[in-house]
Design a protein around this motif. Structure first.
Motif, mmCIF file in Angstrom:
data_model
loop_
_atom_site.group_PDB
_atom_site.id
_atom_site.type_symbol
_atom_site.label_atom_id
_atom_site.label_comp_id
_atom_site.label_asym_id
_atom_site.label_seq_id
_atom_site.Cartn_x
_atom_site.Cartn_y
_atom_site.Cartn_z
ATOM 1 N N ILE A 204 0.621 -1.211 0.093
ATOM 2 C CA ILE A 204 0.138 -0.130 0.062
ATOM 3 C C ILE A 204 0.954 1.180 -0.157
ATOM 4 N N ILE A 205 1.872 1.328 1.003
ATOM 5 C CA ILE A 205 2.735 2.374 0.977
ATOM 6 C C ILE A 205 3.452 2.631 -0.155
ATOM 7 N N GLY A 206 4.338 1.743 -0.837
ATOM 8 C CA GLY A 206 5.100 1.719 -1.976
ATOM 9 C C GLY A 206 4.358 1.998 -2.898
ATOM 10 N N PHE A 207 3.173 1.415 -3.430
ATOM 11 C CA PHE A 207 2.405 1.403 -4.621
ATOM 12 C C PHE A 207 1.662 2.919 -4.927
ATOM 13 N N PHE A 208 1.036 3.474 -3.478
ATOM 14 C CA PHE A 208 0.375 4.860 -3.655
ATOM 15 C C PHE A 208 1.470 5.844 -3.456
ATOM 16 N N ASN A 209 2.603 5.734 -3.006
ATOM 17 C CA ASN A 209 3.457 6.768 -2.917
ATOM 18 C C ASN A 209 4.290 7.077 -3.946
ATOM 19 N N TRP A 210 4.563 6.330 -5.113
ATOM 20 C CA TRP A 210 5.408 6.550 -6.246
ATOM 21 C C TRP A 210 5.173 7.968 -6.983
ATOM 22 N N PRO A 211 3.923 8.270 -6.788
ATOM 23 C CA PRO A 211 3.849 9.715 -7.710
ATOM 24 C C PRO A 211 4.784 11.077 -7.285
ATOM 25 N N TYR A 212 4.881 10.833 -5.842
ATOM 26 C CA TYR A 212 5.723 11.875 -5.239
ATOM 27 C C TYR A 212 7.151 11.947 -5.900
ATOM 28 N N ILE A 213 7.772 10.913 -5.793
ATOM 29 C CA ILE A 213 9.080 10.874 -6.509
ATOM 30 C C ILE A 213 9.087 10.794 -8.147
ATOM 31 N N ALA A 214 8.019 10.610 -8.558
ATOM 32 C CA ALA A 214 7.816 10.382 -10.293
ATOM 33 C C ALA A 214 7.832 11.987 -10.685
ATOM 34 N N ARG A 215 7.276 12.672 -9.844
ATOM 35 C CA ARG A 215 7.119 14.302 -10.220
ATOM 36 C C ARG A 215 8.610 14.673 -10.223
ATOM 37 N N ILE A 216 9.283 14.546 -9.082
ATOM 38 C CA ILE A 216 10.837 14.818 -9.070
ATOM 39 C C ILE A 216 11.538 14.443 -10.521
ATOM 40 N N VAL A 217 11.511 13.239 -10.428
ATOM 41 C CA VAL A 217 12.232 12.649 -11.599
ATOM 42 C C VAL A 217 11.835 13.175 -13.108
ATOM 43 N N ARG A 218 10.534 13.161 -13.190
ATOM 44 C CA ARG A 218 9.874 13.870 -14.190
ATOM 45 C C ARG A 218 10.615 15.122 -14.701
ATOM 46 N N GLY A 219 10.512 16.322 -13.712
ATOM 47 C CA GLY A 219 11.002 17.546 -13.857
ATOM 48 C C GLY A 219 12.604 17.474 -14.248
ATOM 49 N N GLN A 220 13.351 16.576 -13.647
ATOM 50 C CA GLN A 220 14.594 16.464 -13.846
ATOM 51 C C GLN A 220 15.087 16.156 -15.260
ATOM 52 N N THR A 221 14.008 14.756 -15.708
ATOM 53 C CA THR A 221 14.153 14.535 -17.065
ATOM 54 C C THR A 221 14.075 15.482 -18.124
ATOM 55 N N LEU A 222 12.952 16.364 -17.897
ATOM 56 C CA LEU A 222 12.401 17.313 -19.107
ATOM 57 C C LEU A 222 13.884 18.072 -19.007
ATOM 58 N N SER A 223 14.578 18.528 -18.246
ATOM 59 C CA SER A 223 15.780 19.274 -18.302
ATOM 60 C C SER A 223 17.086 18.461 -19.053
ATOM 61 N N LEU A 224 17.028 17.155 -18.456
ATOM 62 C CA LEU A 224 18.314 16.506 -18.987
ATOM 63 C C LEU A 224 18.187 16.116 -20.552
ATOM 64 N N ARG A 225 16.880 15.947 -20.966
ATOM 65 C CA ARG A 225 16.741 15.717 -22.510
ATOM 66 C C ARG A 225 17.128 16.579 -23.556
ATOM 67 N N GLU A 226 17.302 17.776 -22.844
ATOM 68 C CA GLU A 226 17.702 18.991 -23.941
ATOM 69 C C GLU A 226 19.244 19.111 -23.721
ATOM 70 N N ARG A 227 20.026 18.202 -22.916
ATOM 71 C CA ARG A 227 21.566 18.726 -22.636
ATOM 72 C C ARG A 227 22.295 18.181 -23.869
ATOM 73 N N GLU A 228 23.336 18.669 -24.078
ATOM 74 C CA GLU A 228 24.381 18.341 -25.047
ATOM 75 C C GLU A 228 24.786 16.582 -25.032
#
Length: 336
Positions: A204-228
């Motif tokens: 329950i804790i693991g399956f329903f708490n993943w969106p918090y870290i997913a938002r952080i990783v998504r934001g970091q990935t959006l900036s990384l995918r445009e890097r050289e």
């Protein structure tokens, strides 16, 4: 100060070898990002103190009971051994000052049955840390994967995963956990008793708490995918899986690690809350939240019964938070 002159009277220029020799003959060595982060972390005394407490708690949880150790048997009674002869039959409180504290029972005894609180604190550390670590691993694994996929591919993939995040974030997790754990039978999926309850709580804790870290990783990935370096990998014909797992994930380790250390204390508190409400780990297995539940009825006659598990939760959560804050500052490339 003028430069030295040669025979013809012209200024001489020092050679690089002479400069190095003049500096003591040692070559200048660069430092890796890990070495820089470790140097920053060592300067943070609060983070080091938190790390020491976390390591000690982890070792205690691992070696508290057999087969890995036996600290409980080494220092005192087992968690479920009653000491009825040390309980006042009139008040049900432990005999003696400070809740029956002694060399044999350093944290005192529980009211009514006289079980050793020190042994139950050590046993409860196993439950709290086990649930917290496993639930964090599940959350980090799901959230990191979906976050990097959403940020890298974008478009309709990002839209679906983002809306899924919103649904999970709006879910009443505590009420859902109470309903599910309370309705779990005594045996299912090859597990029974507290083993089944722990597995359900971790899910329950693991399956329903993943969106918090997913938002952080998504934001970091959006900036990384445009890097050289990502453009360079694409130009060399690298596949999408290679770019995600070989190019992006190493750059996401730092924020994932920091968030994981901050998520663990949240999971500890959540497990303690479920045990406090009576839908967590069942008796006679010790848990910090369950001890607080029983302590509510004896907070006047045996206040130590409430103070000790409360301090255990407080110290553990504080240690993880201090370590997480220190890692965040140490791994921040903009910090000095």
């Amino acid at each position: 100060m003028t430069a030295p002159l040669d025979v013809s009277g012209q200024a001489m220029e020092a050679q690089p070898e002479a400069v190095v020799q003049g500096a003591g003959g040692k070559a200048i060595e660069g430092r890796s990002l890990g070495q820089i982060a470790w140097a920053r972390l060592k300067r943070d005394k609060a983070a080091i103190a938190g790390a020491v407490v976390v390591v000690l708690l982890t070792l205690i949880a691992i070696f508290a009971e057999r087969p890995f150790g036996g600290l409980i048997a080494l220092f005192g009674d087992s968690p479920n051994t009653p000491n009825n002869d040390l309980i006042d039959p009139m008040t049900s409180a432990p005999i003696g000052a400070w809740g029956g504290m002694s060399l044999e029972h350093p944290f005192g005894l529980e009211p009514v049955n006289g079980r050793d609180i020190f042994a139950r604190i050590l046993s409860g550390a196993q439950i709290s840390l086990l649930v917290a670590f496993l639930a964090t691993v599940v959350s980090v694994a799901i959230g990191s994967l979906l976050g990097v996929v959403a940020g890298f591919f974008g478009g309709w993939v990002d839209m679906i995963i983002s809306r899924l995040m919103d649904i999970f974030l709006a879910f009443p997790l505590l009420l859902f956990a109470i309903a599910i754990v309370g309705a779990v039978p005594d045996q299912a999926f090859g597990l029974k008793g507290n083993a089944l309850r722990i597995a359900v709580i971790v899910f329950i804790i693991g399956f329903f708490n993943w969106p918090y870290i997913a938002r952080i990783v998504r934001g970091q990935t959006l900036s990384l995918r445009e890097r050289e370096f990502v453009d360079a990998a694409r130009s060399l014909g690298a596949s999408r899986s290679h770019i995600i797992f070989r190019e992006m994930f190493p750059n996401l380790v730092a924020p994932i690690l920091v968030y994981a250390t901050l998520l663990i204390p949240t999971n500890i508190l959540f497990e303690a809350a479920l045990s406090f409400l009576g839908v967590g780990v069942a008796e006679p297995q010790a848990s910090w939240g369950g001890m607080l539940t029983r302590a509510v009825d004896y907070y006047q006659s045996a206040p130590h019964f409430m103070i000790v598990p409360g301090l255990a939760i407080f110290i553990t959560v504080m240690a993880f938070n201090l370590l997480g804050d220190g890692l965040r500052d140490a791994l921040d490339p903009r910090a000095r």
